[in-house]
Design a protein around this motif. Sequence first.
Motif, PDB file in Angstrom:
ATOM      1  N   ARG A  97       7.091 -11.627   8.056  1.00 50.57           N
ATOM      2  CA  ARG A  97       6.580 -12.313   6.849  1.00 50.57           C
ATOM      3  C   ARG A  97       7.710 -12.861   5.989  1.00 50.57           C
ATOM      4  N   ASP A 154      -1.171   2.718   8.540  1.00 53.00           N
ATOM      5  CA  ASP A 154      -0.378   3.837   8.049  1.00 53.00           C
ATOM      6  C   ASP A 154      -0.757   4.234   6.621  1.00 53.00           C
ATOM      7  N   ILE A 155      -1.979   3.862   6.229  1.00 52.87           N
ATOM      8  CA  ILE A 155      -2.370   4.139   4.843  1.00 52.87           C
ATOM      9  C   ILE A 155      -2.368   5.642   4.558  1.00 52.87           C
ATOM     10  N   ASN A 156      -2.740   6.443   5.551  1.00 49.20           N
ATOM     11  CA  ASN A 156      -2.799   7.889   5.330  1.00 49.20           C
ATOM     12  C   ASN A 156      -1.684   8.642   6.028  1.00 49.20           C
ATOM     13  N   ILE A 157      -0.616   7.949   6.297  1.00 55.55           N
ATOM     14  CA  ILE A 157       0.502   8.558   7.020  1.00 55.55           C
ATOM     15  C   ILE A 157       1.081   9.711   6.190  1.00 55.55           C
ATOM     16  N   PRO A 158       1.303  10.857   6.804  1.00 51.68           N
ATOM     17  CA  PRO A 158       1.830  11.994   6.025  1.00 51.68           C
ATOM     18  C   PRO A 158       3.329  11.843   5.759  1.00 51.68           C
ATOM     19  N   ASP A 159       3.793  12.596   4.780  1.00 50.29           N
ATOM     20  CA  ASP A 159       5.172  12.509   4.321  1.00 50.29           C
ATOM     21  C   ASP A 159       6.214  12.781   5.413  1.00 50.29           C
ATOM     22  N   ASN A 160       5.820  13.622   6.369  1.00 51.22           N
ATOM     23  CA  ASN A 160       6.821  14.015   7.376  1.00 51.22           C
ATOM     24  C   ASN A 160       6.512  13.416   8.738  1.00 51.22           C
ATOM     25  N   TYR A 161       5.831  12.279   8.740  1.00 57.84           N
ATOM     26  CA  TYR A 161       5.335  11.694   9.992  1.00 57.84           C
ATOM     27  C   TYR A 161       6.407  11.575  11.068  1.00 57.84           C
ATOM     28  N   VAL A 162       7.552  10.983  10.733  1.00 53.97           N
ATOM     29  CA  VAL A 162       8.549  10.676  11.771  1.00 53.97           C
ATOM     30  C   VAL A 162       9.107  11.949  12.390  1.00 53.97           C
ATOM     31  N   ALA A 163       9.633  12.838  11.535  1.00 50.40           N
ATOM     32  CA  ALA A 163      10.226  14.076  12.049  1.00 50.40           C
ATOM     33  C   ALA A 163       9.179  14.860  12.847  1.00 50.40           C
ATOM     34  N   HIS A 165      11.601  -2.039  14.486  1.00 49.63           N
ATOM     35  CA  HIS A 165      12.367  -2.009  13.240  1.00 49.63           C
ATOM     36  C   HIS A 165      12.189  -0.693  12.503  1.00 49.63           C
ATOM     37  N   ARG A 166      10.977  -0.178  12.558  1.00 47.14           N
ATOM     38  CA  ARG A 166      10.665   0.998  11.760  1.00 47.14           C
ATOM     39  C   ARG A 166      11.290   2.249  12.322  1.00 47.14           C
ATOM     40  N   PRO A 208      -4.648  -0.808   6.483  1.00 42.68           N
ATOM     41  CA  PRO A 208      -3.325  -0.548   7.060  1.00 42.68           C
ATOM     42  C   PRO A 208      -3.344   0.704   7.920  1.00 42.68           C
ATOM     43  N   ASP A 213       1.950  -0.933  10.976  1.00 49.14           N
ATOM     44  CA  ASP A 213       0.779  -1.606  10.435  1.00 49.14           C
ATOM     45  C   ASP A 213       0.801  -3.095  10.752  1.00 49.14           C
ATOM     46  N   HIS A 251       0.809  -1.221   0.000  1.00 52.70           N
ATOM     47  CA  HIS A 251       0.000   0.000   0.000  1.00 52.70           C
ATOM     48  C   HIS A 251       0.844   1.274   0.000  1.00 52.70           C
ATOM     49  N   GLY A 298      10.967  10.382   6.396  1.00 50.06           N
ATOM     50  CA  GLY A 298       9.696  11.036   6.705  1.00 50.06           C
ATOM     51  C   GLY A 298       8.690  10.012   7.188  1.00 50.06           C
ATOM     52  N   TYR A 313       9.698   6.463   6.793  1.00 50.35           N
ATOM     53  CA  TYR A 313      10.594   5.417   7.285  1.00 50.35           C
ATOM     54  C   TYR A 313      12.010   5.743   6.849  1.00 50.35           C
TER      55      TYR A 313
END
Lengths: 456, 456
Positions: B115, B31-40, B150-151, B29, B186, A395, A412, A414
């Motif tokens: 997986r 994180d389907i709509n996770i934004p581009d700058n999520y982590v920072a 891991h992420r 999922p 996810d 996805h 951003g 990952y």
Amino acid sequence: MSSVVETRKTSPSQNAAPKPKKAEKEEVPADINIPDNYVAWTLKSQKPRPPITWDNLLQNLQWVSLAVLTITPSIAIYGFFTHKLRWETFLWSVIYYFITGLGITAGYHRLWAHRSYNASKPLQYFLAIAGTGAVEGSIKWWCRGHRAHHRYTDTDLDPYNAHMGFWYSHIGWMILKPRYKPGVADVSDLSKNSVIRWQHRCYIWLIIGIGFLLPTAVAGLGWGDWKGGFFFAGAARLCFVHHSTFCVNSLAHWLGEAPFDDKHTPRDHFVTALVTVGEGYHNFHHQFPMDYRNAIRWYQYDPTKWFIWVCSSLGLASHLKIFPDNEVKKGQLTMQLKKLRETQEGLVWAPPVEDMPVISWESFQEQASKRPLIVVAGFIHDVSDFLDEHPGGRHLLVKYIGRDATTAFFGGVYDHSNAAHNLLSMKRVGILHGGTQHGLQDKSIPPAQRLRIARY
Amino acid sequence: MSSVVETRKTSPSQNAAPKPKKAEKEEVPADINIPDNYVAWTLKSQKPRPPITWDNLLQNLQWVSLAVLTITPSIAIYGFFTHKLRWETFLWSVIYYFITGLGITAGYHRLWAHRSYNASKPLQYFLAIAGTGAVEGSIKWWCRGHRAHHRYTDTDLDPYNAHMGFWYSHIGWMILKPRYKPGVADVSDLSKNSVIRWQHRCYIWLIIGIGFLLPTAVAGLGWGDWKGGFFFAGAARLCFVHHSTFCVNSLAHWLGEAPFDDKHTPRDHFVTALVTVGEGYHNFHHQFPMDYRNAIRWYQYDPTKWFIWVCSSLGLASHLKIFPDNEVKKGQLTMQLKKLRETQEGLVWAPPVEDMPVISWESFQEQASKRPLIVVAGFIHDVSDFLDEHPGGRHLLVKYIGRDATTAFFGGVYDHSNAAHNLLSMKRVGILHGGTQHGLQDKSIPPAQRLRIARY
Ligand code: HEM
Ligand code: HEM
Ligand SMILES: [Fe+2]
Ligand SMILES: [Fe+2]
Ligand SMILES: [Fe+2]
Ligand SMILES: [Fe+2]
């Protein structure tokens, strides 16, 4: 007269220098007037003796060496079958093996052939006498050959040329008359040494005394085993010392690794060191022959080095030479880079940037509706074969088809591993026109291609 | 309500997506709509819970985990002091340790969290049951945390962030309420799996049955050692399995080498592998998490890999994933080059050509009458400190003072080793004007500088 000698008459070095008188000649370096092209010229113009065949074999044998090298083991074998080996005699034989072995390795080889340290007179006499007990010729003769071996390694001017095969370099070169004359090597420094001159003068008597009478007498007077002393500490021990030394010319040019340079045959191996009183780190030795060590790590087996070091602690030896560590490390580095460069060349890398088409944003949009294309750091990637493989899930990739995923990819969403970035670069199919953002230039080089072994 | 949850409310990802219904939500999922700058963004804006002090310690303990992690070893210790350990029980405990351990490593970890292969239903039930016996939470809860680990490795979004210290990543993160909420990960794929759903539903009963009743019953019915079964195959075994798994978060991020990448804390070590049923090659694992192997060499200890391989041979598992060898080797190469580059930077190299004066033949002649200067391959060398050190003898160097020794040096008289050429380059003091002969360009680069690690 053989063709070898004829050739030598017309060699330029001999013609250039006026013939000096015998005594004077010994003091002048043999290669003082050597011409600039000596090696190439000699290798090209020197005619070898005719090849050895079954017909001319007898004329081509060196009878004295042959006798020594066959009679000694015969006596030893006869002894083993006819005389009981006592433990005292066994112990004494092993000790005497090391004493006479060290005479060769610490004396003949490292001191005199290579001048890798200075020895006081008492130590010199000890080494000269011990070395005589190994019955391998006088110091002068031995060093002459050995210096030629180092100077012309692996060529026809090398008396024990390893390219002639294992057995030739082990023993053949002594038993058979050589096809080529060894190259010029200077031993004028040895001719000036009184210990060496004394040994040369008394050589025959010393051989008999040190090679056979002494080991026999020690066992005889010590524990009444005269015969055992002769058979085991004399003959068998001598046979072992012989082949131990010979292994430096055969095994050490054949078995092991080349961690310092692989231009020539010498190799490093622990087993060789074990059977040669420490001379087995021969790749190092040929690169750094004037280093008093053969092994540079403490855990490597080099008792000859330990012996020299102890002598220097006792004030018997001095000026132990060591090649600058900086230069030794350079050799190791080069060899390691050479190996890694093979790995580097063997891998498949991202397609070269020069070969990739530059594609406009519009064209990218259009094509992305037909196949899954994603922009990262100015490059267009085709992720067809990766959609279902992506550990982050299909996805997330699908979401970025036809879009720029740079920020998401580089942390951003990952902070992908360097491995992921390397893999990404393999999927490049084009360059986005005007797509390289400022400050992201380093992201355009996959991590595995940032450090590269380059050739100059 | 904690500040963490407050922050989350305003997180852009949560606002962007319309709230789905519970069942539906599980299938989409996370994180389907996770934004581009999520982590920072999250790292910057998420306010941590206040630091733990002696005063607020009690409110910050996670009592259930604390109970499980203290009562289990207490029972085991009590058992060791009050009940004799029979060898049958000991053997069974070890076997059960491996069975439940594999439930976690081959099941929870490599199958469900990553997986890295497909498992048939029977194998899935076996792994789910065995994994339950390790009493480490349900598959879904466990994988949620592990995927976040891991992420967001080594960040505040990583639930077992190794930068919080050895003990925190080992056990602290379970006993103390975390200061940060783990990052989004996810697990919608797991919500769809009937085996996982079944385990989640019956989890409490399964723990009691598989964690304690089964090991007790086997020893009791098998050889009458009910108590031993409970103390040793139950409690002590569980305690070992616990800390074995915990070591993957602590020891594996602390001990050993980083042969594939050193950006993060994961490390490879044999000892870690030994105590974690093969999960000790953790540097590899974090680089290639979807690889069913942790150890890539046959001689490395990875029984989990062997187990999966055997299952696939029996037809119980399939699609064992392997990261392309080409990419794995790239990582190793980069790390090796990194090390060698340090060596390269640490060595002293020939003075840079750009900085050297260009000197005319006349000026060279004049200066050579004052100090020993020799030309080789277009460079002028000062051999003052080397005249008496030269293994070929002082006389050969002296002969070439004020002259060009290129031919002699490169084999005419002696085919110098690469080490000698490297050393020669260190003595460069100038460039001879017009001195570089054609065809000798390669001789102007010392051998150790031909292969260089360059940075792009
Ligand atoms: C085509 C380009 C991509 C490639 C080749 C790629 C490759 C990988 C690889 C190899 C991993 C495994 C972990 C690692 O090695 O770091 C990974 C994990 C991940 N990727 Fe990507 N990725 C790509 C694009 C993306 C994009 C665009 C996103 C996000 C929008 C993304 C999100 C993730 C996430 C979240 C994970 C973590 C999975 C986990 O550990 O649970 N990837 N990716
Ligand atoms: C200043 C430049 C020179 C340097 C730094 C140098 C360095 C060395 C070194 C390190 C060795 C030891 C063996 C090896 O590593 O290959 C050696 C041996 C030798 N060099 Fe030089 N050399 C220089 C110039 C010359 C010249 C101009 C000649 C001849 C005309 C020469 C003739 C020899 C010979 C004959 C040996 C062999 C010694 C033996 O093994 O018995 N060298 N040199
Ligand atoms: Fe040699
Ligand atoms: Fe030597
Ligand atoms: Fe980890
Ligand atoms: Fe993992």
